[in-house]
Every structure is written in structure tokens, then in C-alpha cells.
Enzyme design. Structure first.
Site, PDB file in Angstrom:
ATOM      1  CG  ASP A 398      -1.740   1.218   1.393  1.00 56.77           C
ATOM      2  OD1 ASP A 398      -2.579   1.449   0.517  1.00 56.77           O
ATOM      3  OD2 ASP A 398      -1.547   1.951   2.377  1.00 56.77           O
ATOM      4  CD  GLU A 451      -2.478   2.570  -3.354  1.00 58.49           C
ATOM      5  OE1 GLU A 451      -3.539   3.176  -3.514  1.00 58.49           O
ATOM      6  OE2 GLU A 451      -1.895   2.498  -2.267  1.00 58.49           O
TER       7      GLU A 451
END
Length: 715
Positions: A398, A451
Site C-alpha cells: 500500500d 500501489e
């Protein structure tokens, strides 16, 4: 009156950094002296290994006892009286160290690959006695004690000894599996911090409680492996992104447990044709509304849905159905809850001391200090832990952009440049490269995905060639541009034709995953269906065309739960998806469309074999902006492994539309998003069309309104 030494008072006051130097068995003046600190005990005696008994004198009213054992006894037990109860205890301070010198060397070097086998709470048998070994890093603490169910949460009862550069350890015979515990830490100024949860806890209490729980992680029923090759660049990857707490709920709005999810979710994903399930973070986290992205227990599956064994059963059920498991992993930041990692030993141990480096303005969270050896070892070992113990098949990392840039979401005067004066976080870059190197080195069948929302180069290229080493990168640009395009009324789309074309300029610069993730269906962005213009029929036709465009586009696929049947409202983590919508034909048609698209994507080599290779794609129609039509050829490894994808983003039907193709003869229409089976108007090519005689073979097609068709050459 016995005059006590300063060491004795340090024990009584719970601030001794090496309690073994005073407590336990010691040779003093030719005698074996035993000292024990047992608050609330009325009297204590030592029982030698041959049964000899030696009463211990109370030398301080706080519960400090001392006495001599007969010479020759090296092992002993303590017998303590508490009122009418007599309890036999093994003295924690008679046992050898838990960490070996080699452990300490590797920990100091930062190369201990299975640090989770040493730190945390580990049930074990030491010197023939069962108990639990506790180890925690707190290099700047003046003292650390274990408190828990086994000592009535008395911080003076079990002070730990410090080893190496700040690893505190203690073997406690009275502790056992299932006990709740925390660490009482004295910061450098002598003050007690709020009780800290174990950074390496394998199990925790259900929020809002925050204690760690002793779990025999060595006895975890490890899941079976997934089928091999599922993460390969040439393999089909269609990922179903799931938030476990809101995928489906019980009638009283209670969560499904891991075991209940195991009975439903893998079978559903398999039926829908998804190859992978990606769980939003399952690490323990205190706040439901963070969706797991503010974790406090990186080594513990959240207790909301069950035990670690229950989570392992869920992973095993996925693998049993042939579905791989990816975990959303958060090494970019952590919350500052008082029981967590923040200010852990009274100093900025895991984070930076300077808030310009150590705190995210947007999220109010703390940033790991990637320049610290112990922190990197903590994070890299955690990544390996999930692949090792739970047999997960990959990690999606993330907020990588927030890690890479020192000025991420900061004004010009609120960040600190690197040593070269730049904005790149050099330590974070080194950490990510180390993370990927270790993951692929130990688990070559696994994968990682970033990401990363900027133009940072070579995110998914090997470390040895200057890349960050990820297996894949989320294509955030594709998501942004195409959602912007599809949200326009068809009459205006010709002015935004480039939003569709632009993504192919860089489509092969990375190994891309095309994400329609949870972030696109929250915070006022509306659902994917909610973005579609037009009347009800057009909205669903637009959605079907857009999904078909996605599956025909180069790159692996990711779809958040609910998108696969056209969830109407935004995602709400506090309630179930709207499964009742499937009673209506429009939503059931979208679900059937995704099921068939997944089947085609997996079965047609041209749609996946060269997903990440420019040799697998060729534009055919790029300049028909007035009609909102695009067409391209997808290619597989075999010469005739070809698939023609034609997408019409206008509400008009086009007859006799000419498109050149590489082979003459019959082309079979294998998919039509306008099929009545999906809720469409059934405009198409009746299953097959043949090329017209020409210098270059051409198909003359009927293209449905707001629809997509896939055609393959007959062999």
C-alpha cells in the site's frame, strides 16, 4: 534489620535491567543462595533437585525472599503460600538465556530472516520445563517487564534482562498458550509508559481491547500451497479484492467468521472465475474505519473474525478451490495509539523523531524509519512471515508513493531533503529493494504488487537492473483516465478520445495490474455503476462495455467486491454488499458478464499470455473519435493465437463496419457484451463472420450499441 543493596531495591521497585544478577541461584561465600521476588506470598521455600527443602527468609515486606540451598543443588523449585493456597513454581530466574549469541549477532546485523521465531511470545520447553519465552526490542528503555494473566498484571513480578543492543527476554514457566500479556516499559527518564502490546504478537484481543495473546504459532495448521505458476507474467490474473468484514454479513449485521467465510468466499470466487482473492489488510488494527490500513499488529491476523488457525483455514479453503491469496500489506505507516509502536521505548524507535520525517499529515499516522536496521528487519521478516506461516501467494504494498517521496503531500517548507538535496527517500528505496529481493529469493512462486501512483521508473523491474523489484504495479493512470472517459455522456466522448489511447503509450513500461479498487467506490466518488451516464438501460450497457474493455485491455485485472454485479451505492465497511440486487435481471446480467469475461480471459491465450509484453498488442482502430469506436488485436504466443477486441462507447449500432484482421477466413464471435443473457439488446454477428476479399483481409462487422465484441480466427 537486614540492610538491602541498591540492586534489591531496584528489584522491589521494578527497575532492574538485569534481574538475573540478583534473583535466582548464586554462589556466594561458598553457599548456594536463592533470592526470589514474589509479592503477596506469606512464605516461600526452595525445593532442591533431590527434594531438600530450604525456607527462604522474607528480607523485605514487598515480597523479597532469600535463603541458602544445600550445596550440590543447581536446580530447584519454589513453594509459595498465599493464604490457604500453596503453589509450586519454577523460578524464571534460574533458566538460561533464550537468545543465543548467534541470534544476537544476526539481529544486530539485520540479517535474521526469521526474526519471528525469536521475538514475541513463544511456548517452549526450556531445561525440561514448559513455559513461554518473551523477547522484545526496547534499546532505550531503563527497564522492561512482562505483565499478564500469569502474574495478575503486576509490573514488578517479571522484570526482563537485556541482551545485545536492547533485546529484553525472559522465560516464564507459569505462562501458557491463551494468556493475555503486554510489556511494561520504563522510558529513559524513569517514567512508565502506557502498557505496550507485543510488536510480534501472533494473536490479539478483539478491539477495543488491546492485549496480546500467547499463541503457539509453531503448531499452526499451515495451509496447503496454491497451484504453481499462478503469479507468472504469462498467466491469467483476475483478482477479486475483498474486505472481509463487509463482503457478506449475517442477518443481525454481524461479521462472518474466518471459518464461515471459508465456506462461502472461495467457492464464490471460483464460480465467478477469479484466479486470486486479495484481502484488504488482515493485520490487527484498532479502528474499523481504517479498513486495516492503520495496523498495530503486523504479525497477527485480526481477531475480529477468529483465531490464527481460523485464518489459516480460510487461506487453505482458497487454495483448495484453486484460488491464490494476496494480502494487502502496509509498511508505509502506522497509527500512534498508545499501546502500539509509537514512542515504543520512550524514544522514536520505529518512527523518525522529527515529525517532518516521521508523521503523515494526511492520515495522522507515523512513518517507519527505513534507515534503521531493526526496523527494516522487522518489516522484511513480517513479509516473509505471511508467505511462510500462512502460505499466502503475494503481497500488495500500500501507498508506495508516500514511501518514495520525502515531500509526499507536504508543503515546500515541511519536509527534509535527502543527503543529496533531493526529494527521494533513499532509505525507503533501499528497503523496498531489500523486501522484494528477499521475497522472491525465498519464495520465487510468490509475487508483489505496488500501489504507486506516480511516474517513478522501473517499479516492476529487477533490482539488479536498477528497478524496485516488484512483480507488478497498479496502473493508477489507466484507472483515472478511463473512469474519467466513461463518466462522460457519449456525445462528449469524442473530445476525450485520448483518455483511452493514452494508456497504451506506457502500457508495457511496467508489469501492470488494471485496478478498479475499493478506493474508487468510496468518499463521494460513487460506485462504478454510479458513474455511468444515461438512462437505466444505458448505464448498465456502459458498465458492461467498460468491463469488457478492461478485460480486453493488456494487463492483469483487479475488481473490488460488489463491482462484479454492479453494486449501486458506495461501499460501506459497516454493512454487507447488496446481494439482494441479484434478484433483478440487470444486476444478475452484470454478474454473468464478469463470470464469462473471467472464463474467456483464462481460456483464450491471446488475452493473457502477453499481458505485459508489447508483442501482445496491436491497434487496429484508433482514429474513430466521432463514433467512439476502438479496436485492437490481442496476441498469444502461437501464430494464430489472436483475439480481435472491438468496443463501441456510443449508443449507436454500426452495420458493415470494416476492420482489418491478420488472417482471412472465418472469425468466431466468442463474446458480446450486448447479449440478452447480460441484459443487452442482442445486436451482433450471429456467432461468425467471414473476411471480404481484399489485399488485406477485412471483417465487416455489426457493432452493438454501448457494447464490446471479441472475435477469434477459426483454426
Amino acid at each position: 534489620m537486614i540492610t538491602l543493596s541498591p540492586e534489591a531495591y531496584a528489584i522491589i521497585e521494578g527497575r532492574h535491567s538485569d534481574p538475573f544478577r540478583y534473583l535466582g541461584l548464586h554462589d556466594e561465600g561458598g553457599h548456594h543462595v536463592v533470592r526470589a521476588f514474589i509479592p503477596e506470598a506469606q512464605n516461600v521455600e526452595a525445593i532442591g533437585e533431590h527434594g531438600e527443602r530450604a525456607p527462604l527468609e522474607r528480607i523485605h515486606e514487598a515480597g523479597l525472599f532469600a535463603g541458602a540451598l544445600p550445596n550440590g543443588s543447581r536446580k530447584y523449585q519454589l513453594r509459595a503460600r498465599f493464604g490457604d493456597n500453596v503453589v509450586e513454581l519454577d523460578d524464571p530466574y534460574r533458566f538460561p538465556p533464550v537468545l543465543t549469541d548467534f541470534d544476537l549477532y544476526l539481529l544486530g546485523e539485520g540479517t535474521h530472516q526469521q526474526i519471528y521465531d525469536k521475538l514475541g511470545a513463544h511456548p517452549m520447553t526450556l531445561d525440561g520445563v514448559e513455559g513461554v519465552a518473551f523477547v522484545v526490542l526496547a534499546p532505550n528503555a531503563k527497564g522492561v517487564s512482562v505483565v499478564g494473566d500469569f502474574n495478575y498484571w503486576n509490573r514488578r513480578r517479571h522484570p526482563m534482562r537485556v541482551r545485545g543492543v536492547g533485546y529484553w527476554e525472559l522465560f516464564i514457566p507459569q505462562a501458557s498458550v491463551g494468556d493475555h500479556y503486554k510489556f511494561d516499559i520504563i522510558e529513559p527518564n524513569g517514567q512508565h509508559l502506557p502498557l505496550k502490546s507485543d510488536p510480534f504478537a501472533f494473536a490479539t484481543e478483539v478491539r477495543p481491547k488491546t492485549a496480546s495473546i500467547v499463541f503457539d504459532e509453531a503448531k499452526l495448521a499451515r495451509p496447503r500451497p496454491a497451484p504453481s505458476g499462478m503469479n507468472a507474467l504469462s498467466a491469467p490474473m483476475s483478482i477479486y479484492e475483498v474486505h472481509l468484514g463487509s463482503w457478506r454479513r449475517k442477518g443481525n449485521n454481524e461479521w462472518l467468521t474466518y471459518r464461515e467465510l471459508a465456506e462461502q468466499l472461495p467457492a464464490y470466487a471460483k464460480d465467478m472465475g477469479f484466479t486470486h482473492i486479495e484481502f484488504l489488510p488482515v493485520n490487527e488494527h484498532p479502528f474499523d474505519g481504517s479498513w486495516g490500513y492503520q495496523p498495530t499488529g503486523l504479525y497477527a491476523p485480526t481477531s475480529r473474525f477468529g483465531t490464527p488457525d481460523d485464518f489459516a483455514a480460510l487461506v487453505d479453503a482458497c487454495h483448495r478451490e484453486g484460488v491464490a491469496v494476496l494480502l494487502d500489506w502496509v509498511p508505509g505507516h502506522f497509527p500512534d495509539d498508545p499501546h502500539g509502536l509509537g514512542h515504543f521505548d520512550g524514544t522514536a524507535l520505529y518512527e523518525h523523531a522529527n515529525p517532518l520525517q516521521g508523521r503523515h499529515r494526511d492520515w495522522g499516522t507515523l512513518i517507519y524509519n527505513y534507515g534503521r536496521t531493526e526496523v527494516v528487519n522487522f518489516l522484511v521478516s513480517n513479509a516473509l512471515f505471511w508467505l511462510d506461516r500462512y502460505a499466502v501467494d503475494g503481497l500488495r504494498v500500500d501507498a508506495v508513493a508516500s514511501m518514495l517521496y520525502l515531500d509526499y503531500s507536504r508543503p515546500a517548507d515541511e519536509w527534509i531533503p535527502n543527503k543529496y538535496g533531493g526529494r527521494e527517500n533513499l532509505e525507503a528505496i533501499d528497503f523496498l529493494r531489500r523486501f522484494n529481493t528477499e521475497v522472491f529469493g525465498h519464495y520465487p512462486q510468490a509475487t508483489t504488487a505496488a500501489e504507486e501512483s506516480t511516474a517513478w521508473p522501473q517499479v516492476s523491474r529487477p533490482v539488479e537492473f536498477g528497478g524496485l523489484g516488484f512483480g507488478y504495479k497498479w496502473n493508477m493512470g489507466w484507472m483515472h483516465d478511463t473512469l474519467k472517459y466513461i463518466g462522460k455522456d457519449p456525445i462528449h466522448r469524442k473530445y476525450h478520445h485520448g483518455d483511452i489511447l493514452f494508456g497504451l503509450h506506457y502500457a508495457f513500461s511496467e508489469n501492470f495490474i488494471l485496478p478498479l479498487s475499493h478506493d474508487e467506490v468510496v468518499h463521494g466518488k460513487r460506485s462504478i455503476l454510479g458513474r455511468m451516464p444515461g438512462d437505466q438501460w444505458q448505464r448498465f450497457a456502459n458498465l458492461r462495455a467498460y468491463y469488457s474493455f478492461m478485460f480486453g485491455h493488456p494487463g492483469k485485472k483487479l475488481m473490488f467486491m460488489g463491482c462484479e454485479f454492479g453494486q449501486e451505492r458506495e461501499w460501506n465497511h459497516e454493512q454487507s454488499l447488496d446481494w439482494h440486487l441479484l434478484e433483478q435481471t440487470s444486476y444478475a446480467g452484470v454478474q454473468a458478464l464478469i463470470r464469462d469475461l473471467n472464463r474467456l480471459y483464462r481460456s483464450v491465450p491471446a488475452l493473457h499470455e502477453l499481458d505485459c509484453d508489447p508483442a501482445g498488442f496491436e491497434w487496429v482502430v484508433t482514429d474513430d473519435a466521432n463514433n467512439n469506436v476502438f479496436a485492437w488485436i490481442r496476441k498469444g504466443n502461437e501464430p494464430r493465437a489472436r483475439c480481435l477486441v472491438v468496443v463501441n462507447f456510443s449508443p449507436n449500432v454500426y452495420h458493415d463496419y470494416s476492420i482489418r484482421v491478420p488472417f482471412a477466413g472465418a472469425w468466431r464471435e466468442i463474446f458480446n457484451s450486448d447479449s440478452a443473457h447480460y441484459g443487452g439488446s442482442n445486436v451482433g454477428n450471429v456467432g461468425e463472420v467471414r473476411t471480404r476479399d481484399a489485399l488485406v483481409p477485412e471483417l465487416h462487422l455489426t457493432i452493438p450499441p454501448l457494447g464490446a465484441i471479441f472475435l477469434v480466427p477459426e483454426s
